[in-house]
Design a protein around this motif. Sequence first.
Motif, PDB file in Angstrom:
ATOM      1  N   GLY A  81       0.740  -1.087  -0.256  1.00 47.79           N
ATOM      2  CA  GLY A  81       0.177  -0.147   0.072  1.00 47.79           C
ATOM      3  C   GLY A  81       0.538   1.239  -0.117  1.00 47.79           C
ATOM      4  N   GLN A  82       2.251   1.098  -0.129  1.00 45.96           N
ATOM      5  CA  GLN A  82       3.045   2.211  -0.314  1.00 45.96           C
ATOM      6  C   GLN A  82       3.320   2.674  -1.519  1.00 45.96           C
ATOM      7  N   LEU A  83       3.500   4.045  -1.741  1.00 44.56           N
ATOM      8  CA  LEU A  83       4.078   4.477  -3.067  1.00 44.56           C
ATOM      9  C   LEU A  83       5.303   5.555  -2.821  1.00 44.56           C
ATOM     10  N   VAL A  84       6.291   5.553  -3.548  1.00 47.86           N
ATOM     11  CA  VAL A  84       7.176   6.324  -3.313  1.00 47.86           C
ATOM     12  C   VAL A  84       7.538   7.353  -4.723  1.00 47.86           C
ATOM     13  N   GLY A  85       7.844   8.610  -4.359  1.00 45.67           N
ATOM     14  CA  GLY A  85       7.825   9.461  -5.061  1.00 45.67           C
ATOM     15  C   GLY A  85       8.831  10.621  -5.090  1.00 45.67           C
ATOM     16  N   LYS A  86       9.009  11.594  -5.758  1.00 42.03           N
ATOM     17  CA  LYS A  86       9.888  12.723  -5.531  1.00 42.03           C
ATOM     18  C   LYS A  86       9.013  14.076  -5.416  1.00 42.03           C
ATOM     19  N   HIS A 115       8.048   8.639   0.780  1.00 41.36           N
ATOM     20  CA  HIS A 115       7.057   7.321   1.231  1.00 41.36           C
ATOM     21  C   HIS A 115       5.876   7.782   1.700  1.00 41.36           C
ATOM     22  N   VAL A 116       4.755   7.226   1.108  1.00 43.90           N
ATOM     23  CA  VAL A 116       3.326   7.668   1.480  1.00 43.90           C
ATOM     24  C   VAL A 116       2.452   6.456   1.500  1.00 43.90           C
ATOM     25  N   GLU A 117       1.430   6.241   2.096  1.00 44.46           N
ATOM     26  CA  GLU A 117       0.363   5.285   2.008  1.00 44.46           C
ATOM     27  C   GLU A 117      -0.549   5.913   0.881  1.00 44.46           C
ATOM     28  N   GLU A 173      -2.700   2.727  -5.662  1.00 42.13           N
ATOM     29  CA  GLU A 173      -1.763   2.686  -6.990  1.00 42.13           C
ATOM     30  C   GLU A 173      -2.185   3.416  -8.123  1.00 42.13           C
ATOM     31  N   SER A 174      -3.360   3.754  -8.034  1.00 40.97           N
ATOM     32  CA  SER A 174      -4.011   4.635  -9.093  1.00 40.97           C
ATOM     33  C   SER A 174      -3.345   5.867  -9.134  1.00 40.97           C
ATOM     34  N   LEU A 175      -2.567   6.613  -8.115  1.00 41.59           N
ATOM     35  CA  LEU A 175      -1.960   7.881  -8.217  1.00 41.59           C
ATOM     36  C   LEU A 175      -0.430   7.626  -8.690  1.00 41.59           C
ATOM     37  N   MET A 176      -0.062   6.454  -9.218  1.00 43.79           N
ATOM     38  CA  MET A 176       1.262   6.143 -10.003  1.00 43.79           C
ATOM     39  C   MET A 176       1.265   7.004 -11.320  1.00 43.79           C
TER      40      MET A 176
END
Length: 82
Positions: A39-44, A52-54, A57-60
């Motif tokens: 449930g975690q996504l990583v971004g800049k 890193h944020v819970e 995946e639709s926010l990818m």
Amino acid sequence: DARLQRLQALLTEQQRAAQDAMVGRVVGVLFEKTGRLPGQLVGKSDHLHAVHVEAPESLMGQIAPVRIVESGPNSLKGELIG
């Protein structure tokens, strides 16, 4: 060698101070990949910090507002807003 070690220590200190100053701020994060935890996504962030944020995946590949809640050695932890 000693001068290089002092320089690296100074850079690490400055990086840490910059990341610590981000706590409490709201930034845009471009989500790039899944994180280590389910449930975690990583971004800049807008400032190119790893965050890193819970989040779903639709926010990818999307940019979303995130409140930074914690500073770690190499990344920031955030909470999705909205």
